[in-house]
Design a protein around this motif. Structure first.
Motif, short mmCIF file in Angstrom:
data_model
loop_
_atom_site.label_atom_id
_atom_site.label_comp_id
_atom_site.label_asym_id
_atom_site.label_seq_id
_atom_site.Cartn_x
_atom_site.Cartn_y
_atom_site.Cartn_z
N GLN A 115 0.85 -1.19 0.00
CA GLN A 115 0.00 0.00 0.00
C GLN A 115 0.89 1.24 0.00
O GLN A 115 1.83 1.34 0.79
CB GLN A 115 -0.92 0.03 1.23
N LYS A 118 0.78 7.64 -0.14
CA LYS A 118 0.02 8.68 -0.81
C LYS A 118 -0.41 8.16 -2.18
O LYS A 118 0.16 7.19 -2.69
CB LYS A 118 0.87 9.95 -0.97
N PRO A 119 -1.40 8.78 -2.82
CA PRO A 119 -1.85 8.31 -4.13
C PRO A 119 -0.72 8.24 -5.16
O PRO A 119 0.10 9.16 -5.26
CB PRO A 119 -2.89 9.35 -4.54
N TRP A 138 -6.09 12.19 -7.75
CA TRP A 138 -7.02 11.61 -6.77
C TRP A 138 -8.30 12.43 -6.72
O TRP A 138 -8.26 13.65 -6.63
CB TRP A 138 -6.36 11.56 -5.41
N GLU A 163 -11.63 4.82 -4.73
CA GLU A 163 -10.89 5.57 -3.71
C GLU A 163 -11.56 5.46 -2.34
O GLU A 163 -10.89 5.41 -1.31
CB GLU A 163 -10.81 7.04 -4.12
N LYS A 191 -4.03 2.83 -2.65
CA LYS A 191 -3.79 4.21 -3.08
C LYS A 191 -3.27 4.26 -4.52
O LYS A 191 -2.51 5.15 -4.90
CB LYS A 191 -2.79 4.91 -2.16
#
Length: 631
Positions: A115, A118-119, A138, A163, A191
């Motif tokens: 994961q 941050k995006p 995002w 999301e 993400k």
């Protein structure tokens, strides 16, 4: 590695921020590729009880040896992961151009784990990859975000629904949806906003001249066939709407009924008459079943009259008749919204229908009612952003029924909402729903094609030969989703003359009788595997890979893939009692003379025996050994 494969798997670890190419294991040939080998990878890369929305659940993008060749209908890709909607295996396919780009970028599979903090998005180009920051992307819708990348890149992206971890969030590639199982939420949990691919590598083909000649022949054959050359190009999958309503299997008011007098208002014929701009399709496909339609009034994504993608049959059924909406403009609007926000229209429609009936019955007082177009317009967005009751609807009908009651009319199998065919009018399809590994699904067997929606009807209210037919269809479709080729190619398996026969004529009755009594023949086919390359699938695979394929070998590969999925589900705790249907479909008849619904209990024992499973639904060691499946 043989022809047809690039020989590389890209492993992306978003936690470690690494992209590592590794050789593709030769074991892939047992499973062909696609979702078959995707299931093998998922089993090997996870421990029992892996959290679907946790970092250890891999998101596996897959192709098969046929992808990237530009053969007929060769552009579909697969995505595999443990489903956050069902807890079972989740796999889904979609068309477009992503598969071609992924293969030409040098990879057969892309496995994403971990994961990101941050995006991010992953950019894959000519044998290498890079993880890039996606903060500015995002929150964007699926079409909006794809416009941010250079045209040379083909994309698999999520919208706000993914999301926000909606359990039935989709992944969108181009304008095609990998919709089922909620794998968009898996992508969102990581993400990961997008995977984009571009490359110039060529897929090695063992017999290129024969492959080209056969592609030319098959293109002509599809264009001349009445299903793939006339009906699908003219009406798309929406051609089924009037057929299913006429045969009492169109989901209406949460499967309370199978037809409606206003069904014609949301039909493919009406769409063509009032809304169609043009038809189109995926690269290298002569069928062009896709619809481009005018955007209706009230859209939140552009001005009325603009060009948008039209709805498939499933959307018309589940977000039309199933929620009591017979306004085509409204369904077009719903369709644009679910695609832009990244929602599976089947599960969205099924969940809304359950909520409407729950309110009607006082099970869950939520203010919803069948046919309330204004409420649905707002709720689609609320679900994607988990606002108000949309937060609860984002969990799906099974979890809602667990919380409030009303499981008898939660129209799902293994936690996934059913598609738009009521199996009380096609018993084989009911058996398929109950046994398909990913839950309520029609595309991993499509038995209803031979019972009600295709060129001929194999007595839909009889159980004769249905276990054999379902096993054969599930095996064949598993193989097609491993190659991977569009299942609409199967529409042309029966010659055109079958579709042109008089249903009241002696020839039609003879063919239907033969198919109804084909159980012993199908059992022999499933048991011996000794058959020539009868269909184009085997010939195509042979020309691409250089190996010898027969119908028996390809269906055995599909059988292996299906059992591999079953093995994953068994490890995750699924058992015989999960091979069932909602109480409504088992106990409430809809046809004159029916005493109950689908006679599932009469078909399951034969189905298990044909599969080589134990009476309790577990896979026998003998079957695992025969299929060379490691457990």
């Amino acid at each position: 590695m043989s022809d047809g494969y690039m020989g590389q798997v890209l492993y992306v670890d978003l936690t470690a921020k690494t992209c590592t190419p590794k050789p593709l294991d030769d074991e892939v040939r047992l499973y062909i590729g696609g979702k078959g080998y995707g299931a093998r990878l998922l089993y090997d890369l996870t421990e029992k009880g892996v959290d679907p929305l946790g970092p250890a659940n891999p998101l596996i993008f897959g192709t098969g040896p046929y992808n990237g060749t530009f053969g007929v209908q060769s552009t579909r890709f697969t995505v595999t992961a443990k489903s956050p909607l069902t807890g079972a295996i989740g796999n889904v396919t979609a068309g477009g151009d992503f598969a071609n780009a992924m293969k030409r970028a040098g990879f057969d599979f892309i496995v994403v784990t971990g994961q990101a903090e941050k995006p991010v998005y992953v950019e894959v180009t000519d044998g290498s990859a890079e993880i890039k920051e996606a903060g500015k992307l995002w929150g964007m819708g699926t079409q909006e975000v794809q416009r941010q990348f250079p045209k040379a890149f083909k994309c698999a992206v999520i919208g706000p629904a993914g999301e926000n971890l909606v359990r039935y969030a989709s992944i969108i590639g181009g304008d095609r949806a990998a919709g089922r199982c909620g794998l968009g939420a898996v992508m969102g949990s990581k993400k990961l906003k997008a995977v984009i691919c571009s490359g110039k590598k060529k897929v090695p083909i063992a017999k290129p001249d024969k492959f080209k000649d056969y592609t030319r022949w098959l293109t002509k054959y599809f264009k001349a066939h009445n299903m793939t050359g006339e009906i699908l190009p003219a009406f798309g999958t929406a051609n089924l709407l009037m057929t299913t309503s006429g045969r009492n299997i169109l989901p209406t008011l949460n499967f309370q009924k199978g037809r409606h007098q206003l069904a014609w208002q949301i039909s493919g014929e009406q769409m063509r008459k009032d809304w169609l701009v043009k038809n189109g399709g995926c690269t290298a496909c002569p069928i062009h079943c896709g619809r481009t339609v005018r955007r209706p009034e009230g859209s939140k994504y552009g001005e009325a009259g603009g060009k948008i993608r039209g709805p498939e049959y499933e959307t018309l059924g589940l977000m039309g008749s199933n929620i009591g909406v017979f306004d085509l403009a409204a369904v077009l609007r719903f369709n644009e919204a679910v695609d832009e926000l990244g929602l599976d229209s089947i599960s969205a429609g099924g969940t809304l229908a359950w909520a409407m009936e729950a309110n009607e019955k006082g099970v869950w007082k939520n203010g919803l009612s069948f046919g309330d177009i204004a409420a649905v317009d707002q709720l689609i967005e609320d679900i994607a952003y988990r606002r108000g009751i949309g937060d609860e609807l984002a969990e799906g009908s099974y979890r809602l029924a667990q919380k409030y009651g009303g499981m008898d009319f939660a129209m799902q199998v293994k936690g996934m909402e059913l598609p738009a065919y009521d199996p009380r009018g096609c018993y084989g399809q009911g058996l398929e729903y109950a046994t398909t590994n990913r839950g309520g699904c029609h595309i991993n067997g499509a038995t209803m094609f031979f019972e009600t929606t295709g060129a001929i009807s194999v007595d839909p209210l009889s159980i004769k030969a249905k276990p054999e037919l379902v096993v054969f269809q599930q095996n064949l479709m598993a193989a097609l989703n491993a190659m991977i080729i569009c299942v609409f190619s199967s529409y042309a398996v029966l010659p055109s003359f079958v579709g042109n026969m008089d249903p009241q004529g002696s020839l039609y009755r003879s063919v239907a009788w033969t198919m109804k009594n084909s159980g012993p023949i199908l059992r022999l086919v499933l048991k011996t595997k000794l058959m020539a390359p009868i269909l184009w699938y085997e010939k195509y695979l042979g020309y691409v890979t250089g190996e010898s394929y027969t119908l028996g070998r390809i269906t055995e590969s599909g059988e292996r893939d299906f059992n591999m999925e079953r093995l994953f589900n068994m490890r995750e705790g699924f058992a015989l009692e999960d091979d069932t249907l909602p109480s409504r479909l088992l106990n409430e008849p809809t046809f004159p003379g029916q005493e109950k619904g689908v006679p599932l209990d009469e078909m399951l024992p034969s189905y298990y025996k044909i599969r080589g499973w134990n009476p309790d639904g577990t896979i026998s060691d003998k079957t695992l050994n025969r299929l060379q499946i490691r457990s």
